[in-house]
Design an enzyme around this catalytic site. Structure first.
Site, PDB file in Angstrom:
ATOM      1  CE  LYS A 101      -4.875  27.120  29.085  1.00  0.00           C
ATOM      2  NZ  LYS A 101      -4.068  27.953  29.982  1.00  0.00           N
ATOM      3  N   GLY A 140       2.368  24.935  39.473  1.00  0.00           N
ATOM      4  CA  GLY A 140       2.172  26.335  39.867  1.00  0.00           C
ATOM      5  C   GLY A 140       0.902  26.561  40.647  1.00  0.00           C
ATOM      6  N   PRO A 154       3.789  21.815  35.944  1.00  0.00           N
ATOM      7  CG  PRO A 154       5.479  23.447  35.978  1.00  0.00           C
ATOM      8  CD  PRO A 154       4.218  23.042  35.243  1.00  0.00           C
ATOM      9  CG  ASP A 179      -7.005  12.375  30.732  1.00  0.00           C
ATOM     10  OD1 ASP A 179      -7.031  13.598  30.974  1.00  0.00           O
ATOM     11  OD2 ASP A 179      -7.427  11.898  29.665  1.00  0.00           O
TER      12      ASP A 179
END
Length: 351
Positions: free
Chosen positions: A305, A224, A222, A260
């Site tokens: 990740k 940050g 969103p 994308d």
């Protein structure tokens, strides 16, 4: 006892730090062994030559360590009515040394360690004047001198350690104290703020983070990380099919492209590219390498990740592949930040 490193880490990532220290030390010709307990929030690495070991493992290169210390003494079975005397005796046993420039009282950032915060704080109030009287601590804090760390592992167990200000984190436990701004679109803003503070030195922050620089945020929603870049005066292209907070769009400094992030490419070279997309780490590393290979950006910060298993191995593979596929010499720094979770954050720029 100066044959061991004492490194803080995120609780639960002790095996990853132990594997990293073991591999890096062996490659540097300083074999040793790690001692770690899952959930403890720290790892001790024991070698034959403490001085050579600390030179072979510079803090800047460590990924899973929040802080790097050199262990001086391991004091167990302490009498709670007098912890100061055995501590001073342990320092005396080290022989004549210049006084330390600062004293940090610490405890593990873990479920079992956090209740020790009050004890550590009160003990520091009594210990500081005793150290100065014994000539072990400068009269005023001196940031140029080595620090003394007094680490409470329990009420009866203290580790004494030292850190070199040029080869360690400047914050106790390696944790910068950042507060969530009420206007930030998400808590992920703290990750980028910490990355800029941790992975760049003072000179780099002054030169590389300036007004009116051009940046792209891949996987921005969103918003940050876009918000952080905008707060630093940059003009940001936010790339994400998801929505951004309206305040970002109203700022006049953000263009939102519903595309994308793995496919989009800029029309000209940007000052910065940042990326916090949730995707397989090898795919992210490959795309980040493309950005440098094609000279689409001057500097980048991105997250990888990590899987649930073999996280150090995956980290090494991804970082090596990123540097190799970039086809140019890079400065690369990676760390699991305090505000990271199952991930690491990487800063890269051309060498």
């Amino acid at each position: 006892m100066t044959d061991a490193l004492f490194c803080w880490c995120r609780a639960g990532f002790e095996p990853e730090l132990a594997a990293e220290l073991t591999e890096r030390a062996a490659l540097a010709g300083q074999p040793g062994y790690a001692r770690a307990e899952r959930g403890a929030g720290f790892v001790e690495f024991i070698g034959e030559d403490g001085a050579a070991l600390t030179r072979a493992l510079p803090f800047e290169r460590l990924v899973f360590a929040r802080q790097k210390l050199v262990r001086l003494a391991d004091l167990r079975g302490l009498d709670p009515t007098d912890r100061i005397t055995p501590l001073l005796d342990a320092l005396e046993a080290l022989g004549p040394t210049a006084p330390f420039g600062d004293l940090w009282l610490e405890h593990p950032d873990s479920d079992t360690g956090k209740p020790l915060a009050g004890l550590a704080r009160s003990f520091g109030n009594a210990l500081r004047p005793a150290l100065r009287k014994a000539g072990r601590l400068t009269a005023q804090d001196d940031p140029r001198r080595p620090r003394l760390h007094v680490i409470f592992l329990s009420g009866h167990h203290i580790v004494l350690a030292t850190s070199d200000p040029d080869d360690s984190s400047p914050w106790p436990l390696g944790i910068p104290r950042l507060r969530m701004h009420p206007d930030a679109p998400s808590r992920s803003a703290l990750k980028l703020e910490e990355a800029l503070l941790t992975l760049l030195d003072d000179d780099e922050r002054e030169r590389l983070v300036r007004d009116n620089m051009q940046a792209a945020d891949l996987g921005a929603a969103p918003g940050g990380w876009t918000w952080v870049l905008m707060r630093h005066g940059m003009k940001v292209t936010a790339v994400d099919n998801g929505p951004l907070r309206q305040a970002l769009l109203d700022s006049g400094r953000v263009d939102h492209l519903r595309e994308d992030g793995f496919q989009w490419q800029p029309r000209r070279r940007l000052d910065w590219m940042v990326c916090d997309m949730v995707e397989q780490p090898r795919r992210v590393a490959d795309r980040m390498a493309t950005w440098f290979r094609e000279d689409w950006c001057r500097h980048a910060i991105f997250n990888l990740k990590l899987p649930m298993k073999k996280r150090w191995e995956e980290t090494r593979i991804c970082l090596e592949a990123f540097e190799h596929q970039a086809h140019r010499p890079l400065v690369v720094r990676a760390r699991q930040l305090y505000h990271d979770r199952e991930e690491i954050t990487v800063f890269a720029r051309p060498r």
